[in-house]
Design a protein around this motif. Structure first.
Motif, PDB file in Angstrom:
ATOM      1  N   CYS A   4       0.786  -0.748  -0.033  1.00  0.00           N
ATOM      2  CA  CYS A   4       0.008  -0.182  -0.144  1.00  0.00           C
ATOM      3  C   CYS A   4       0.749   1.418   0.477  1.00  0.00           C
ATOM      4  CB  CYS A   4      -1.144   0.009   1.199  1.00  0.00           C
ATOM      5  SG  CYS A   4      -1.207   1.393   1.660  1.00  0.00           S
ATOM      6  N   CYS A  42      -0.198   2.800   4.217  1.00  0.00           N
ATOM      7  CA  CYS A  42       0.250   2.100   4.471  1.00  0.00           C
ATOM      8  C   CYS A  42       1.150   1.250   5.062  1.00  0.00           C
ATOM      9  CB  CYS A  42      -1.017   1.947   5.232  1.00  0.00           C
ATOM     10  SG  CYS A  42      -1.953   0.458   4.879  1.00  0.00           S
ATOM     11  N   CYS A  93      -6.401  -1.433  -0.639  1.00  0.00           N
ATOM     12  CA  CYS A  93      -5.654  -2.596   1.098  1.00  0.00           C
ATOM     13  C   CYS A  93      -6.688  -2.145   2.228  1.00  0.00           C
ATOM     14  CB  CYS A  93      -5.114  -0.801   1.695  1.00  0.00           C
ATOM     15  SG  CYS A  93      -4.334  -1.469   3.228  1.00  0.00           S
ATOM     16  N   CYS A 109      -6.161   0.331   4.931  1.00  0.00           N
ATOM     17  CA  CYS A 109      -6.536   1.610   5.508  1.00  0.00           C
ATOM     18  C   CYS A 109      -7.335   1.947   4.300  1.00  0.00           C
ATOM     19  CB  CYS A 109      -5.216   2.170   4.851  1.00  0.00           C
ATOM     20  SG  CYS A 109      -4.467   3.050   3.865  1.00  0.00           S
TER      21      CYS A 109
END
Ligand SMILES: [Zn+2]
Length: 422
Positions: free
Chosen positions: A17, A20, A60, A63
């Motif tokens: 990601c 994050c 993701c 997040c």
């Protein structure tokens, strides 16, 4: 209007990601393999090999940022960018109105500086400049930056991130307003970009960013706006998290009609309590939660919707061709290239596409190799079906091309679902 931070693209252990760092395993939509959507081919290149990249969009699971894996270096995509913002009248008007509103709302004048990231040919900064507000553009595509500089808009030819931010700050660049239109979605190293904005902005400064709104993309089935230049697809919830991680608070948001539905977010330093958070922020957050944007399952249903749209369009095209109808397309835009490559609709189905841009006429669409012609060609060949690939301009196109009805021609719009206009 675009800039990106140059970054490494090779990854040995699978995609992570870009917000994050979590390993990406959940598919949002898999559009197969596709060439870069803006790589139009000259006649000489038609017999040469062409590079196809996966167009696989992940979400993701930590997040919930919807994103594409990065395959091509930003320099390849953006180094000699062919898009000159000043060519679009409606976009110029959008920019002019924005400038008027910012000057009024935030009291900008000769004592406050405006910095634009991905400033293109200076089309927007020019309006601030004309009102006596000092400006600086940051633009990585040398050919478009050159046009800005020739117009008297000071422009740094480079990608933006923390390193650039520090160098500009060291030279005394102090933006009261830092803005970027259609750049955030194009940034591969999102944290470096947003972190750079945090470093460059003065304590009482304001950031505005515009980008397509994922809620509209999903609600209106705009999967053809997925292409390799668009790395991130933001909901308000995800973009708010990204800014918060870098100490920036979103204090206002507007929902715009541009690019099929966009957000304009307003950010300030989290420490700057003098600007209150507007009610629309909480209202939009609530609406996204109610629609499911805070739950993974919501995102996982989109792939099936995309597949159904492909089958419906192929059904329509197969029937049209079996009935012996001639089909042409309107609009040699990136979104049309995603649609045609994903659906496998090439020259077997479409004789040619027309486009008003002289830079594209005489070239061929990437992947499908459909020729791009001047709109006058339509009157010569009298096609029975015109597939409107630039669906965001469908009313304008149906007006311009109304004469196809003289010979019984029909308009077809593929998105959000196949619709025929008699
Ligand atoms: Zn994430």
């Amino acid at each position: 209007m675009r800039t990106v931070q140059a970054g490494a693209s090779a990854r040995a252990e699978g995609p992570r990601c870009r917000a994050c760092g979590t390993a990406l395993s959940q598919t949002f939509a898999d559009l197969g393999m596709s060439p870069l959507a803006n790589s139009y081919l000259s006649p000489e290149k038609l017999s040469a090999p062409e590079i196809f990249y996966p167009l696989h969009v992940y979400v993701c699971d930590r997040c919930l940022l919807v994103q594409l894996e990065e395959f091509e270096s930003p320099d390849t995509i953006f180094g000699d960018y062919a898009y000159f913002s000043s060519y679009s009248e409606s976009w110029l008007e959008h920019a002019r109105l924005y400038v008027e509103r910012m000057i009024d709302r935030f009291g900008l004048d000769a004592t406050t500086q405006v910095v634009e990231l991905a400033s293109n040919d200076g089309y927007l900064l020019r309006y601030f400049h004309d009102r006596g507000v000092p400006v600086l553009g940051v633009e990585p595509a040398a050919n478009v930056a050159k046009v800005a500089i020739e117009r008297g808009i000071p422009t740094e030819v480079r990608f933006f991130g923390r390193v650039t931010a520090r160098e500009l700050a060291a030279r005394g660049v102090r933006p009261r307003l830092l803005l970027g239109n259609n750049v955030l979605a194009h940034v591969p190293d999102l944290n470096d970009f947003v972190g750079g904005m945090k470093e460059l902005l003065v304590p009482d400064g304001i950031i505005t960013m515009e980008f397509p709104h994922l809620m509209r993309l999903m609600a209106e089935n705009q999967f053809d706006t997925i292409y390799h230049e668009h790395f991130s697809y933001f909901s308000f919830l995800t973009v708010e998290q990204v800014f918060a991680r870098h100490g920036l608070t979103l204090f206002d948001v507007e929902e715009l009609q541009t690019h099929g539905g966009s957000l304009r977010v307003y950010a300030r330093h989290a420490e700057n309590g003098s600007i209150r958070v507007e009610p629309h922020v909480g209202e939009l957050r609530g609406r996204e939660r109610a629609a499911g944007f805070d739950r993974l399952e919501h995102y996982l249903s989109f792939g099936e919707q995309v597949r159904r749209t492909k089958l419906a369009l192929l059904d329509f095209m197969l029937t049209a061709k079996r009935e012996g109808r001639s089909v042409v397309g309107y609009g040699a835009a990136a979104k049309g290239n995603t649609l045609l490559n994903y659906c496998g609709i090439g020259r077997d189905f479409i004789d040619y596409v027309v486009d008003r841009s002289p830079h594209k006429q005489g070239h061929f669409l990437p992947g499908t190799h459909v020729p791009i012609c001047h709109p006058d060609r339509v009157a010569e060949t009298r096609p029975q079906i015109m597939l409107i690939l630039a669906w965001n301009l469908k009313d304008e196109i149906m007006g311009q091309m109304a004469r196809i009805r003289e010979w019984g021609g029909r308009f077809v719009v593929p998105i959000p679902e196949v619709a025929v206009y008699e």
